[in-house]
Design an enzyme around this catalytic site. Structure first.
Site, short mmCIF file in Angstrom:
data_model
loop_
_atom_site.label_atom_id
_atom_site.label_comp_id
_atom_site.label_asym_id
_atom_site.label_seq_id
_atom_site.Cartn_x
_atom_site.Cartn_y
_atom_site.Cartn_z
N HIS A 1 0.99 -1.18 -0.10
CA HIS A 1 -0.12 0.06 0.08
C HIS A 1 0.78 1.34 0.03
CE1 HIS A 1 1.13 0.06 4.12
NE2 HIS A 1 0.40 -1.08 4.50
N ALA A 2 0.49 2.39 0.17
CA ALA A 2 1.12 3.66 0.17
C ALA A 2 2.17 3.83 1.05
CB ALA A 2 0.17 4.57 0.24
N HIS B 1 4.02 1.31 2.31
CA HIS B 1 4.97 0.65 1.78
C HIS B 1 5.76 1.53 0.81
CE1 HIS B 1 2.56 -3.29 2.90
NE2 HIS B 1 3.78 -3.55 3.77
N GLU C 1 7.53 2.86 11.43
CA GLU C 1 7.22 2.81 13.24
C GLU C 1 5.80 2.44 13.17
OE1 GLU C 1 7.56 7.07 13.86
OE2 GLU C 1 9.74 7.00 14.11
N ASP D 1 4.89 -0.47 13.06
CA ASP D 1 5.32 -1.74 13.79
C ASP D 1 6.46 -1.42 14.85
OD1 ASP D 1 3.56 -3.92 12.44
OD2 ASP D 1 4.51 -2.59 11.00
N MET E 1 -2.19 3.14 7.67
CA MET E 1 -2.36 2.09 6.59
C MET E 1 -1.70 0.57 6.88
SD MET E 1 -1.44 4.10 3.20
CE MET E 1 -2.49 5.68 2.79
P1 AMP Z 1 4.37 -5.54 6.39
O1 AMP Z 1 4.37 -5.67 4.94
O2 AMP Z 1 3.20 -5.23 6.87
O3 AMP Z 1 5.13 -6.55 6.97
O4 AMP Z 1 5.23 -4.35 6.57
C1 AMP Z 1 6.66 -4.01 6.02
C2 AMP Z 1 7.16 -2.87 6.40
O5 AMP Z 1 6.51 -1.75 6.16
C3 AMP Z 1 7.46 -2.89 7.93
O6 AMP Z 1 8.53 -2.15 8.21
C4 AMP Z 1 6.22 -1.99 8.38
O7 AMP Z 1 6.41 -1.50 9.43
C5 AMP Z 1 6.02 -0.96 7.32
N1 AMP Z 1 4.60 -0.25 7.40
C6 AMP Z 1 3.53 -1.05 7.15
N2 AMP Z 1 2.51 -0.32 7.21
C7 AMP Z 1 3.19 1.18 7.18
C8 AMP Z 1 2.58 2.30 7.43
N3 AMP Z 1 1.16 2.54 7.31
N4 AMP Z 1 3.39 3.37 7.51
C9 AMP Z 1 4.79 3.13 7.49
N5 AMP Z 1 5.36 2.05 7.45
C10 AMP Z 1 4.51 0.84 7.28
#
Ligand code: AMP
Length: 284
Positions: free
Chosen positions: A40-41, A43, A154, A156, A190
């Site tokens: 998503h935006a 990432h 951040e 997570d 997001m």
């Molecule tokens: P995920 O695919 O959810 O494991 O996330 C991959 C990376 O993107 C991790 O470092 C997440 O913390 C980061 N991430 C996910 N959502 C967001 C967001 N809304 N804002 C900033 N970073 C994000």
């Protein structure tokens, strides 16, 4: 290696090393953005930030089975590789590392990284398997790519601190950069898991961020933290959330807060809305 619209898609660690070696020979800085796909935006912003200054960016897309418990959503986690690949090049990424499970966990795989310190409590109280899975897969991703820097959201927050701790402790030569949370216009952080929300749940979901913002403001205004947290819990209950935790912690260590005046503070929340578990956090 295959390509889609000139974006290399790498499936093996060997091919990734070869690609990165080529970039190194050309004198490029290398950055990595580990993800589980369903991009998503948020990432995309990480990928764009990773590319700043002309770095070559590898985005990994791997839904890591070892960070899900048997009763969690590994089977239903959204997967859309074609959509992900289409988002990565416009965001400024240069390659996708999308290994299969057997590449990351070949037969006989028997190693795990267990982090203490910031991994203790909060998420670990509800997902005891989680950080072991995350730390192990992130260590393997970083060692497979050896980027100069890697970006994590951040969003997570506890995960970001756990990865920093692990990289420092193991001497992995990668700078870990945290990126602020990217939100929808109504404040909802997001997340790939937002896709699980029904329209009614989606309408309620921004309350999570609102409660954090209100509690942060109250604590800054000298309202005792326990009082602010009770009010936040009540608001979330009334909105239909089942709260796993809403806590005020030391922003650097995640230790419980002894002196709100002396420490950098972070509010962290995890709550379930129907079948969807959402997390969020905010600096105070
Ligand atoms: P995920 O695919 O959810 O494991 O996330 C991959 C990376 O993107 C991790 O470092 C997440 O913390 C980061 N991430 C996910 N959502 C967001 C967001 N809304 N804002 C900033 N970073 C994000």
């Amino acid at each position: 290696m295959s390509t889609a619209s000139s974006l290399p898609i790498v499936r093996t660690i060997g091919d990734l090393r070869q690609l990165v070696a080529g970039w190194r020979k050309e004198g490029h800085v290398v950055a990595m953005v580990p993800t589980m796909g369903a991009l998503h935006a948020g990432h995309a912003t990480l990928i764009t930030a990773a590319a700043e200054g002309g770095a070559r960016v590898v985005t990994s897309v791997f839904v890591n089975p070892t960070q899900f418990a048997a009763n969690e959503d590994f089977g239903t986690y959204p997967r859309d590789e074609a959509g992900d690949v289409a988002r990565i090049a416009p965001a400024g990424g240069h390659a996708v590392f999308a290994p299969g499970v057997a590449e990351m966990y070949p037969e006989g795989f028997a190693t795990a990284i267990s982090v203490g310190g910031p991994a203790e409590g909060l998420e670990s109280d509800y997902r005891p398997h989680f950080f072991r899975g995350v730390a192990t897969v992130v260590a393997k991703l970083l060692l497979s790519c050896l980027p100069d820097r890697a970006l994590f959201g951040e969003k997570d927050y506890q995960q970001l601190l756990v990865i920093r701790r692990m990289v420092t402790d193991l001497g992995i030569p990668t700078e870990i950069i945290g990126h602020p949370t990217i939100r929808e216009a109504d404040g909802l952080a997001m997340s790939s898991r937002n896709a699980y929300l029904s329209p009614a749940e989606r309408a309620v979901a921004p309350k999570l961020h609102q409660v954090l913002a209100e509690a942060a403001e109250a604590i800054r205004g000298q309202v005792p933290p326990a009082e602010a947290l009770i009010a936040g819990n009540r608001t979330l209950d009334a909105a239909g959330f089942k709260v796993d935790y809403l806590e005020l912690r030391n922003a650097r260590t995640l230790a419980p807060v002894a002196d709100t005046g002396a420490e950098p503070l972070r509010l962290l929340v995890a709550a379930r809305l129907g079948k969807t578990r959402l997390i969020d956090n905010l600096a105070v």
